[in-house]
Design a protein around this motif. Structure first.
Motif, PDB file in Angstrom:
ATOM      1  N   PRO A   1       0.795  -1.241   0.000  1.00  0.00           N
ATOM      2  CA  PRO A   1       0.000   0.000   0.000  1.00  0.00           C
ATOM      3  C   PRO A   1       0.819   1.277   0.000  1.00  0.00           C
ATOM      4  O   PRO A   1       0.334   2.311  -0.466  1.00  0.00           O
ATOM      5  CB  PRO A   1      -0.826  -0.121   1.282  1.00  0.00           C
ATOM      6  N   SER A   2       2.073   1.255   0.524  1.00  0.00           N
ATOM      7  CA  SER A   2       2.857   2.487   0.604  1.00  0.00           C
ATOM      8  C   SER A   2       3.781   2.689  -0.593  1.00  0.00           C
ATOM      9  O   SER A   2       4.454   3.709  -0.685  1.00  0.00           O
ATOM     10  CB  SER A   2       3.699   2.493   1.887  1.00  0.00           C
ATOM     11  N   GLU A   3       3.778   1.744  -1.524  1.00  0.00           N
ATOM     12  CA  GLU A   3       4.724   1.790  -2.641  1.00  0.00           C
ATOM     13  C   GLU A   3       4.549   3.050  -3.482  1.00  0.00           C
ATOM     14  O   GLU A   3       3.445   3.367  -3.951  1.00  0.00           O
ATOM     15  CB  GLU A   3       4.555   0.566  -3.528  1.00  0.00           C
ATOM     16  N   GLY A   4       5.624   3.806  -3.665  1.00  0.00           N
ATOM     17  CA  GLY A   4       5.621   4.976  -4.523  1.00  0.00           C
ATOM     18  C   GLY A   4       4.939   6.200  -3.960  1.00  0.00           C
ATOM     19  O   GLY A   4       4.788   7.193  -4.669  1.00  0.00           O
ATOM     20  N   LEU A   5       4.539   6.164  -2.693  1.00  0.00           N
ATOM     21  CA  LEU A   5       3.817   7.293  -2.114  1.00  0.00           C
ATOM     22  C   LEU A   5       4.773   8.242  -1.389  1.00  0.00           C
ATOM     23  O   LEU A   5       5.761   7.813  -0.804  1.00  0.00           O
ATOM     24  CB  LEU A   5       2.747   6.804  -1.124  1.00  0.00           C
ATOM     25  N   ALA A   6       4.450   9.527  -1.406  1.00  0.00           N
ATOM     26  CA  ALA A   6       5.228  10.528  -0.673  1.00  0.00           C
ATOM     27  C   ALA A   6       5.097  10.273   0.829  1.00  0.00           C
ATOM     28  O   ALA A   6       4.069   9.765   1.293  1.00  0.00           O
ATOM     29  CB  ALA A   6       4.729  11.927  -1.011  1.00  0.00           C
ATOM     30  N   PRO A   7       6.118  10.610   1.620  1.00  0.00           N
ATOM     31  CA  PRO A   7       6.083  10.359   3.066  1.00  0.00           C
ATOM     32  C   PRO A   7       4.846  10.894   3.769  1.00  0.00           C
ATOM     33  O   PRO A   7       4.281  10.225   4.642  1.00  0.00           O
ATOM     34  CB  PRO A   7       7.356  11.046   3.567  1.00  0.00           C
ATOM     35  N   ILE A   8       4.394  12.089   3.378  1.00  0.00           N
ATOM     36  CA  ILE A   8       3.211  12.655   4.038  1.00  0.00           C
ATOM     37  C   ILE A   8       1.962  11.837   3.716  1.00  0.00           C
ATOM     38  O   ILE A   8       1.050  11.684   4.560  1.00  0.00           O
ATOM     39  CB  ILE A   8       3.025  14.140   3.644  1.00  0.00           C
ATOM     40  N   VAL A   9       1.899  11.263   2.518  1.00  0.00           N
ATOM     41  CA  VAL A   9       0.758  10.422   2.138  1.00  0.00           C
ATOM     42  C   VAL A   9       0.820   9.093   2.883  1.00  0.00           C
ATOM     43  O   VAL A   9      -0.205   8.542   3.283  1.00  0.00           O
ATOM     44  CB  VAL A   9       0.736  10.196   0.614  1.00  0.00           C
ATOM     45  N   VAL A  10       2.019   8.575   3.086  1.00  0.00           N
ATOM     46  CA  VAL A  10       2.195   7.332   3.837  1.00  0.00           C
ATOM     47  C   VAL A  10       1.678   7.495   5.264  1.00  0.00           C
ATOM     48  O   VAL A  10       1.007   6.614   5.813  1.00  0.00           O
ATOM     49  CB  VAL A  10       3.671   6.893   3.839  1.00  0.00           C
ATOM     50  N   LEU A  11       1.958   8.650   5.877  1.00  0.00           N
ATOM     51  CA  LEU A  11       1.464   8.918   7.228  1.00  0.00           C
ATOM     52  C   LEU A  11      -0.060   9.001   7.250  1.00  0.00           C
ATOM     53  O   LEU A  11      -0.706   8.516   8.188  1.00  0.00           O
ATOM     54  CB  LEU A  11       2.077  10.207   7.770  1.00  0.00           C
ATOM     55  N   ARG A  12      -0.634   9.597   6.219  1.00  0.00           N
ATOM     56  CA  ARG A  12      -2.097   9.681   6.124  1.00  0.00           C
ATOM     57  C   ARG A  12      -2.690   8.285   5.968  1.00  0.00           C
ATOM     58  O   ARG A  12      -3.714   7.960   6.586  1.00  0.00           O
ATOM     59  CB  ARG A  12      -2.472  10.550   4.920  1.00  0.00           C
ATOM     60  N   LEU A  13      -2.036   7.456   5.190  1.00  0.00           N
ATOM     61  CA  LEU A  13      -2.486   6.081   4.999  1.00  0.00           C
ATOM     62  C   LEU A  13      -2.433   5.307   6.317  1.00  0.00           C
ATOM     63  O   LEU A  13      -3.347   4.532   6.622  1.00  0.00           O
ATOM     64  CB  LEU A  13      -1.619   5.397   3.944  1.00  0.00           C
ATOM     65  N   ALA A  14      -1.393   5.538   7.096  1.00  0.00           N
ATOM     66  CA  ALA A  14      -1.272   4.882   8.400  1.00  0.00           C
ATOM     67  C   ALA A  14      -2.436   5.258   9.308  1.00  0.00           C
ATOM     68  O   ALA A  14      -2.985   4.406  10.022  1.00  0.00           O
ATOM     69  CB  ALA A  14       0.055   5.255   9.051  1.00  0.00           C
ATOM     70  N   GLU A  15      -2.832   6.529   9.289  1.00  0.00           N
ATOM     71  CA  GLU A  15      -3.966   6.980  10.094  1.00  0.00           C
ATOM     72  C   GLU A  15      -5.246   6.240   9.702  1.00  0.00           C
ATOM     73  O   GLU A  15      -6.024   5.815  10.560  1.00  0.00           O
ATOM     74  CB  GLU A  15      -4.175   8.488   9.912  1.00  0.00           C
ATOM     75  N   VAL A  16      -5.452   6.089   8.411  1.00  0.00           N
ATOM     76  CA  VAL A  16      -6.658   5.431   7.920  1.00  0.00           C
ATOM     77  C   VAL A  16      -6.668   3.960   8.328  1.00  0.00           C
ATOM     78  O   VAL A  16      -7.699   3.429   8.785  1.00  0.00           O
ATOM     79  CB  VAL A  16      -6.758   5.567   6.394  1.00  0.00           C
TER      80      VAL A  16
END
Length: 235
Positions: A163-178
């Motif tokens: 799920p985190s592949e190719g994503l910017a660090p800030i987007v990865v953090l948002r994904l973690a929250e979800v």
């Protein structure tokens, strides 16, 4: 592997692969309701094959795959959805020529307004690009839509492949929250990842996979020099 009442996934002695090539060997893994379990390994270790075997996109040649108390090992992929399973494949795999809302609706054969509202509440950002064609989305936006489409199926078990592949660090953090918020709803999540930092951020337990062999792994993977060690708890 003993099955408990809150287990949404129990994989037992599963073999899987392509034709005569066995990629996964004698795999055992479990996920409980409201738990995030990581499957960590290098590129080519067999993570995607494992995820696809659980979802039915690859046929398991041996063993059991129990989803919400039902052995689905012999079921077609679409029938596993009815058992409470949904998958978000690597890269999201949206229909690029359809809009965001059309991608969401097609996933459940016509999502209702209230169903769509439930995913917009989870990803308020999507409201701004709901009419945009999927081919025009960024990587993070595609991942939001792909996860939302899977959630419209109301799964008890969610499979996330890289799920985190190719994503910017800030987007990865948002994904973690979800992901953490989904656990609070009681959804069990299995995510396959190369990103150890992201896995450590969101997962309750880890399994390591190397050349198709799976075992529980220490939370601080670096402490074992990257070796698979038999420690089940991640935190």
């Amino acid at each position: 592997m003993a099955k408990t009442s809150d287990e949404v996934l129990a994989v037992m002695a599963m073999d899987a692969g392509y034709g005569h090539v066995k990629v996964i060997r004698d795999a055992n893994l479990s996920v409980r309701a409201g738990e995030v379990v990581g499957l960590v390994g290098r590129n080519g270790a067999g993570k995607t094959t494992f995820i696809n075997a659980v979802s039915g996109l690859v046929k398991a040649s041996a063993g059991a795959v129990v989803v919400n108390g039902h052995d689905v090992a012999g079921m077609a992929a679409h029938k596993r959805v009815a058992a409470g399973l949904a998958i978000v494949p690597s890269g999201g795999r949206l229909f690029r020529s359809l809009t965001v809302e059309e991608n969401l609706s097609i996933g459940v054969k016509g999502a209702t307004a209230s169903q769509l509202e439930s995913v917009y509440a989870l990803f308020p950002e999507m409201r701004a690009f709901r009419a945009r064609y999927a081919g025009k989305l960024s990587g993070g936006e595609r991942q939001m839509v792909a996860i939302s489409r899977a959630l419209l199926l109301q799964p008890r078990l969610l499979l996330l492949d890289e799920p985190s592949e190719g994503l910017a660090p800030i987007v990865v953090l948002r994904l973690a929250e979800v992901i953490k918020s989904l656990c609070l709803r009681g959804i069990g999540i299995l995510l396959a990842e190369q990103n150890v930092k992201f896995t450590d951020l969101v997962c309750d337990r880890w399994y390591g996979i190397e050349k198709g062999d799976i075992a529980p792994v220490d939370a601080a993977l670096g402490q074992g020099g990257g070796r698979v060690v038999r420690v089940a708890a991640a935190h």
